[in-house]
Structure formats: structure tokens, C-alpha cells
Design an enzyme around this catalytic site. Sequence first.
Site, PDB file in Angstrom:
ATOM      1  N   THR A   1       1.255  -0.888   0.055  1.00 36.98           N
ATOM      2  CA  THR A   1       0.100  -0.009   0.035  1.00 36.98           C
ATOM      3  C   THR A   1       0.757   1.433   0.030  1.00 36.98           C
ATOM      4  O   THR A   1       1.887   0.909   0.233  1.00 36.98           O
ATOM      5  CB  THR A   1      -0.991  -0.106   1.569  1.00 36.98           C
ATOM      6  OG1 THR A   1      -1.562  -1.226   1.274  1.00 36.98           O
ATOM      7  CG2 THR A   1      -1.846   0.677   1.857  1.00 36.98           C
TER       8      THR A   1
ATOM      9  N   ARG B   1     -13.331  -8.075  -1.242  1.00 35.01           N
ATOM     10  CA  ARG B   1     -12.361  -8.138  -0.063  1.00 35.01           C
ATOM     11  C   ARG B   1     -11.721  -6.326   0.441  1.00 35.01           C
ATOM     12  O   ARG B   1     -11.459  -6.260  -0.094  1.00 35.01           O
ATOM     13  CB  ARG B   1     -11.364  -8.904   0.080  1.00 35.01           C
ATOM     14  CG  ARG B   1     -10.475  -8.859   1.786  1.00 35.01           C
ATOM     15  CD  ARG B   1      -9.537  -7.704   1.038  1.00 35.01           C
ATOM     16  NE  ARG B   1      -8.354  -8.104   2.280  1.00 35.01           N
ATOM     17  CZ  ARG B   1      -7.174  -6.760   2.442  1.00 35.01           C
ATOM     18  NH1 ARG B   1      -7.546  -6.483   1.781  1.00 35.01           N
ATOM     19  NH2 ARG B   1      -6.188  -7.096   3.149  1.00 35.01           N
ATOM     20  N   VAL B   2     -12.231  -5.368   1.602  1.00 37.38           N
ATOM     21  CA  VAL B   2     -11.878  -4.786   1.647  1.00 37.38           C
ATOM     22  C   VAL B   2     -10.836  -4.780   2.634  1.00 37.38           C
ATOM     23  O   VAL B   2     -11.595  -4.842   3.918  1.00 37.38           O
ATOM     24  CB  VAL B   2     -12.997  -4.173   1.659  1.00 37.38           C
ATOM     25  CG1 VAL B   2     -12.645  -2.351   2.284  1.00 37.38           C
ATOM     26  CG2 VAL B   2     -14.032  -3.666   0.834  1.00 37.38           C
TER      27      VAL B   2
END
Length: 355
Positions: free
Chosen positions: A203, A231-232
Site C-alpha cells: 500500500t 474483500r476490503v
Amino acid sequence: MPENLNRRTFLTAGAALGLGATAMGAFPQKGVGGKGPVAISSANGMAAVTRAMELMKAGSDPLDAAIAGVAIVEADPADHTVGYGGIPNEDGIVELDAAVMHGPTHGGGAVASLRNIMHPAAVARLVMKRTDHCLLVGEGALRFARMHGFPEIDLLTDEARKIWLYWKETNSKDDDRIPPPPDEMDPAVKKFFGEKYVREHGTIHLSALDTHGDVGCVTTTSGLYYKIPGRVGDSPILGAGLFLDNTVGSAGSTGRGEANLLNLSSHTIIEALRRGASPKDATLEACRRVVATNKSPRLQDAKGRPNFDVKFYCLSKDGRFAGASLWGGAKLAVHDGNAARLVECASLYDEALVE
Ligand code: GLY
């Protein structure tokens, strides 16, 4: 929709739509104040902090500077953890999560499971500025982005597709797929699954402090490799993947999102700062909380320690900064006016994570 969109094509398309870095919903630019600006990011954010710094020195709002900074990484096909070129979900589709927060207004916006849009952080800013909501997901987020003129592209690069395909071909001995023999593997795929292969939750986070003492932050990601569709992770959840309070500072995280969702770690860091903790102590407190609440044996090593990593980044309103991770070896990118550099993060365990 083009199969591949390189950075030049994107910039041309963005310019045509008025989506240049500072024009993507920019706040009015402020005059330059007295103190020097600071930008911090995850280790993949060297170019991002450099861009954010240039913009803040020119008087940009800290959130606009942060979003313009991470846009470089969102457009970079070589970063497989963010935006274009991100590793797709188990169906081979790239789904992006992003969130932003703006210190002076205490505003926040986010998008989750967004497909086909290269710059989810800029869409998150529009959720903040042009709706009365904080989070749009999936098809609704895509329609919102389209409505605001964001071009649609296929986010799956050829390299990411080959990596995903190899994962699928090696995922089970009980199906009929046959992976290529080692000498026929694509070199990029071979490199990706090299000696230190880790199933990433990579990320980028960026926190920015401008010359007036105002903060802004952004976290943007393609999320967990080969995730279950829909999916989060933590990145688009305010309080988990990022949080700020303009009176104390800004924080964010990268790493295993589920651990942050279960602890709202970025909020924890800001509350520690509010109580007077230093950025280093505040980020270490979030690390300790993750360890204390990690009860699942399948997420522990033989010594009961988490078998995953989480990294935290914190920038206080007075310009102090630090990062901390569970496992050793993590770094954060920082630019405090002169040049971008990497700085060691503190860690709970000295050694690097061994999977
Ligand atoms: N921290 C990014 C994710 O878990 O999706």
C-alpha cells in the site's frame, strides 16, 4: 478501453479532463507560511514525498499535495501494491481501495473495491468534497468516478496478469492447471516469486504537514494479492488505514489490513499523540495493541507472535515524525525540505518477518 495505459497516455487523458495533479478537486492554494513543510510516506513513497514537498513549497493544500504525490505511485506499473499494475483479486480483476482526510475541515472520503480507475485517491477526495458521505464502494464508486470524468482503463498490466496466472497454476495440486517449467518462466514472474516472496498487503500512505501547521493524508492500495473479490482492507476505512486531527497530527498504515480493522490503529495513534506521546511511542503503542489482540493461532508463529507485519507512520503537528512496525527492517520515506530520504522504523521485534 485500452488494454494498457502508460503514464504519458494517462497524463494526456487527465489533462483533457482537467484531472492534472493539482486540479483534481484542489482546495484553494494557501500562501506559504513560516515553518518548513514535512511529508512522510511508506518506503515506496520516495517520489511521492518529493512531489508533495514541491507542491507544499509552492503553497499547496497538504491534502492536495499528498494526493498528487501518491498519484505517481498509483500510475506506476512497477508497483504491484497500488493502482495501475496492482496484483488482482483471485478472479484476475484489480480492485482498489483509497481514503483521504483533510485536517483544516476534518473532512474524509473513501472508495473501496473500485475497478478501472487509476487514481482512486482523487475519487476519494471527490467523495469528501462533492457528497455528504464518507465511503462509496464497488459499482456505485465506479459510477461516481465516471460521472466526474475519470477515464476508465484496464488496470491489469501484462506483468501482473502473468504473476496472477502463475499463482493460479501453482495454487493447488488438485486442479488441471500446469505451471510453466522454471526455464520457461517469464523473468518478471520469476523475480516476483523470488527467494523472499511474501504475500503482500502493500500500500502507500502519505501524511503531509504544510507551512501553516495544517495536515492532510491519503492511503491508497490494490490490497491483498489474489484477495477474495469484494474483500476490503483497512486503507479506505477512516480510523484504520489513516486518521488525522488537525490539532495533533496525522497517521496511517500499511500491512495486514485486517489487524488494523480490528484495532482502528490509526485512530489509536492520533489519540496517543493527543495524550502527549511522541510519534515513535504512539506508533509502537499501535503495534503492541495489534500483538495483544491477535488471538488466532493461524496468525501466530511458534512463539505466539503475529506471523504477519503491520507498519505505522505518524507525523505530528509540530513536524516530528516516526514509523514503527511489528517486525524489523521497515523504513519510512521522509522529505522535510531538503531531500527525500529513507529512515529506519522502530519495531517490536528486531528480526525481519520470516514467513
Ligand atoms: N493494508 C492494505 C490492505 O490490507 O489491503
